[in-house]
Design an enzyme around this catalytic site. Structure first.
Site, PDB file in Angstrom:
ATOM      1  N   VAL A 154       0.836  -1.196   0.000  1.00  0.00           N
ATOM      2  CA  VAL A 154       0.000   0.000   0.000  1.00  0.00           C
ATOM      3  C   VAL A 154       0.874   1.250   0.000  1.00  0.00           C
ATOM      4  O   VAL A 154       0.587   2.223  -0.698  1.00  0.00           O
ATOM      5  CB  VAL A 154      -0.963  -0.012   1.197  1.00  0.00           C
ATOM      6  CG1 VAL A 154      -1.757   1.294   1.278  1.00  0.00           C
ATOM      7  CG2 VAL A 154      -1.929  -1.200   1.092  1.00  0.00           C
ATOM      8  N   ALA A 207       2.990  -1.885   9.424  1.00  0.00           N
ATOM      9  CA  ALA A 207       2.364  -2.825  10.358  1.00  0.00           C
ATOM     10  C   ALA A 207       3.165  -4.116  10.405  1.00  0.00           C
ATOM     11  O   ALA A 207       3.972  -4.398   9.511  1.00  0.00           O
ATOM     12  CB  ALA A 207       0.923  -3.135   9.936  1.00  0.00           C
ATOM     13  N   HIS A 208       2.941  -4.871  11.450  1.00  0.00           N
ATOM     14  CA  HIS A 208       3.405  -6.266  11.521  1.00  0.00           C
ATOM     15  C   HIS A 208       2.283  -7.091  10.895  1.00  0.00           C
ATOM     16  O   HIS A 208       1.242  -7.304  11.502  1.00  0.00           O
ATOM     17  CB  HIS A 208       3.631  -6.656  12.975  1.00  0.00           C
ATOM     18  CG  HIS A 208       4.252  -8.019  13.157  1.00  0.00           C
ATOM     19  ND1 HIS A 208       3.680  -9.182  12.681  1.00  0.00           N
ATOM     20  CD2 HIS A 208       5.399  -8.411  13.778  1.00  0.00           C
ATOM     21  CE1 HIS A 208       4.433 -10.213  12.999  1.00  0.00           C
ATOM     22  NE2 HIS A 208       5.497  -9.775  13.664  1.00  0.00           N
ATOM     23  N   TYR A 241      -4.388   2.332   8.695  1.00  0.00           N
ATOM     24  CA  TYR A 241      -5.025   1.184   8.037  1.00  0.00           C
ATOM     25  C   TYR A 241      -5.175   0.020   9.014  1.00  0.00           C
ATOM     26  O   TYR A 241      -4.250  -0.315   9.749  1.00  0.00           O
ATOM     27  CB  TYR A 241      -4.203   0.738   6.823  1.00  0.00           C
ATOM     28  CG  TYR A 241      -4.176   1.797   5.751  1.00  0.00           C
ATOM     29  CD1 TYR A 241      -5.205   1.915   4.830  1.00  0.00           C
ATOM     30  CD2 TYR A 241      -3.117   2.715   5.694  1.00  0.00           C
ATOM     31  CE1 TYR A 241      -5.198   2.915   3.869  1.00  0.00           C
ATOM     32  CE2 TYR A 241      -3.098   3.714   4.737  1.00  0.00           C
ATOM     33  CZ  TYR A 241      -4.141   3.805   3.823  1.00  0.00           C
ATOM     34  OH  TYR A 241      -4.132   4.800   2.876  1.00  0.00           O
ATOM     35  N   ASP A 256      -9.752  -6.647   8.229  1.00  0.00           N
ATOM     36  CA  ASP A 256     -10.919  -7.499   8.462  1.00  0.00           C
ATOM     37  C   ASP A 256     -10.678  -8.495   9.596  1.00  0.00           C
ATOM     38  O   ASP A 256     -11.642  -9.044  10.158  1.00  0.00           O
ATOM     39  CB  ASP A 256     -11.256  -8.281   7.195  1.00  0.00           C
ATOM     40  CG  ASP A 256     -10.085  -9.123   6.697  1.00  0.00           C
ATOM     41  OD1 ASP A 256      -9.017  -8.538   6.423  1.00  0.00           O
ATOM     42  OD2 ASP A 256     -10.227 -10.351   6.580  1.00  0.00           O
ATOM     43  N   TYR A 279      -2.551 -11.273  15.452  1.00  0.00           N
ATOM     44  CA  TYR A 279      -2.559 -10.196  14.464  1.00  0.00           C
ATOM     45  C   TYR A 279      -3.833  -9.355  14.585  1.00  0.00           C
ATOM     46  O   TYR A 279      -3.771  -8.129  14.722  1.00  0.00           O
ATOM     47  CB  TYR A 279      -2.432 -10.760  13.057  1.00  0.00           C
ATOM     48  CG  TYR A 279      -2.635  -9.735  11.970  1.00  0.00           C
ATOM     49  CD1 TYR A 279      -1.730  -8.689  11.796  1.00  0.00           C
ATOM     50  CD2 TYR A 279      -3.737  -9.805  11.119  1.00  0.00           C
ATOM     51  CE1 TYR A 279      -1.920  -7.735  10.805  1.00  0.00           C
ATOM     52  CE2 TYR A 279      -3.930  -8.854  10.127  1.00  0.00           C
ATOM     53  CZ  TYR A 279      -3.024  -7.828   9.969  1.00  0.00           C
ATOM     54  OH  TYR A 279      -3.229  -6.884   8.995  1.00  0.00           O
ATOM     55  N   TRP A 320      -7.705  -8.652   2.237  1.00  0.00           N
ATOM     56  CA  TRP A 320      -7.218  -9.435   1.094  1.00  0.00           C
ATOM     57  C   TRP A 320      -6.414  -8.554   0.127  1.00  0.00           C
ATOM     58  O   TRP A 320      -6.644  -8.528  -1.073  1.00  0.00           O
ATOM     59  CB  TRP A 320      -8.386 -10.118   0.383  1.00  0.00           C
ATOM     60  CG  TRP A 320      -9.035 -11.222   1.153  1.00  0.00           C
ATOM     61  CD1 TRP A 320      -9.101 -11.354   2.517  1.00  0.00           C
ATOM     62  CD2 TRP A 320      -9.738 -12.345   0.620  1.00  0.00           C
ATOM     63  NE1 TRP A 320      -9.804 -12.488   2.852  1.00  0.00           N
ATOM     64  CE2 TRP A 320     -10.209 -13.116   1.717  1.00  0.00           C
ATOM     65  CE3 TRP A 320     -10.035 -12.771  -0.673  1.00  0.00           C
ATOM     66  CZ2 TRP A 320     -10.941 -14.294   1.560  1.00  0.00           C
ATOM     67  CZ3 TRP A 320     -10.771 -13.941  -0.835  1.00  0.00           C
ATOM     68  CH2 TRP A 320     -11.211 -14.692   0.271  1.00  0.00           C
TER      69      TRP A 320
END
Length: 312
Positions: A13, A70-71, A109, A112, A135, A160
């Protein structure tokens, strides 16, 4: 003009955001290693290192912080819980605190994976969360820490995610389809495949509408929004579409069969939600978006990949 700090600028991203955010103002890119690519330096901001993060923000004093870092290693997070919570939760709270104290705003960000996956209709932003693993738990904690910081913020939950570069499901399927006579992919998990480029373009459109709002209106329009492509499919259906479309475009020598299996036949370290479909009503109505169907997103990424290969 005050700058925009982009954290995680070398991710899927983040790469797309580098282009999408450029029209909004001066962009400061930061990565964990301090490189956008080998030999191409940028600012260093390791979310596991609080001092480096706050020093970067103090040095540039941005008006907008976009956190695409992020991780994201879902299975490894089960064995790296402390690191996952540091990066996905504690650091996000620190970003929010700095922003609140210095008059900045934050775009962050999420995922889901904050949901348990036991629904059968798209999840709304207000639905109860129930993450299944480290997570998702750490990402939910990051949402909560940012909200508690008092900073004006947007949280975009997506799902996804894939792209024409990096490490992702699409590139894995293309590689395996070229090597094997048959693929086996789980068919009992449903979601909306979403290209990083779609997320980045939508993010820029959202920010262009959100940032100029007066304080009260900006806070009302902020908070959590769901952002994916429209529609949904199983991983197996996604893989079959990847193979068929890639073959038609000349990216694969043949259309390799994709056989459906269950999640039980493909066990993973971390549990995955079986239903990852997110309701898009709020983001589309608030910001006037019309998000594309996942099939159109797939064609976009494959065309990007085909163009990259043709140029190389």
């Amino acid at each position: 003009m005050k700058s925009i700090v982009l954290l995680g600028a070398d991710g899927q991203v983040g790469f797309e955001l580098r282009r999408a955010l450029a029209p909004l103002g001066p962009l400061v890119c930061a990565t964990r290693r301090g490189e956008l690519a080998p030999g191409l330096p940028c600012e260093r901001a390791d979310l596991a290192d609080p001092a480096a993060l706050t020093a970067l923000l103090a040095r540039h004093r941005p008006r907008l912080i976009v956190n695409a870092a992020a991780h994201t290693a879902v299975d490894r997070a089960e064995d790296e819980a402390t690191l996952a919570h540091r990066v996905n939760a504690a650091a996000v709270g620190e970003i929010g605190q700095w922003a609140a104290q210095n008059g900045a705003v934050v775009l962050h960000y999420s995922t889901d994976y904050v949901f348990g996956g036991d629904a059968n209709v798209p999840y709304r932003e207000t639905d109860a969360t129930a993450p299944l693993g480290v997570y998702g738990t750490s990402k939910l904690a990051g949402e909560q820490a940012l909200a508690a910081s008092g900073a004006d913020h947007l949280i975009l939950r997506t799902a996804w995610v894939y792209a024409a570069r990096g490490r992702n499901f699409l590139l894995s399927m293309l590689r395996l389809a070229a090597e094997r006579d048959e693929l086996t992919v789980v068919a009992d998990q449903q979601g909306a495949p979403t290209p990083a480029a779609v997320i980045a373009a939508a993010s820029a459109a959202i920010l262009a509408r959100w940032l100029p709002l007066a304080d009260e209106a900006r806070r009302a329009a902020g908070g959590i929004h769901h952002l994916t492509c429209r529609g949904h499919c199983s991983w197996q259906a996604f893989a079959a579409a990847i193979v068929a479309r890639a073959h038609a475009m000349g990216l694969l020598p043949r259309s390799t069969p994709v056989r459906a299996i269950t999640s039980a036949e493909y066990p993973t370290r971390a549990a995955r939600p079986q239903w990852s479909v997110l309701d898009l009503t709020r983001v589309e109505q608030t910001f006037g978006l019309q998000l594309p169907p996942w099939q159109a997103g797939l064609d976009l990424v494959l065309a990007d990949l085909a163009g990259t290969r043709a140029a190389s």
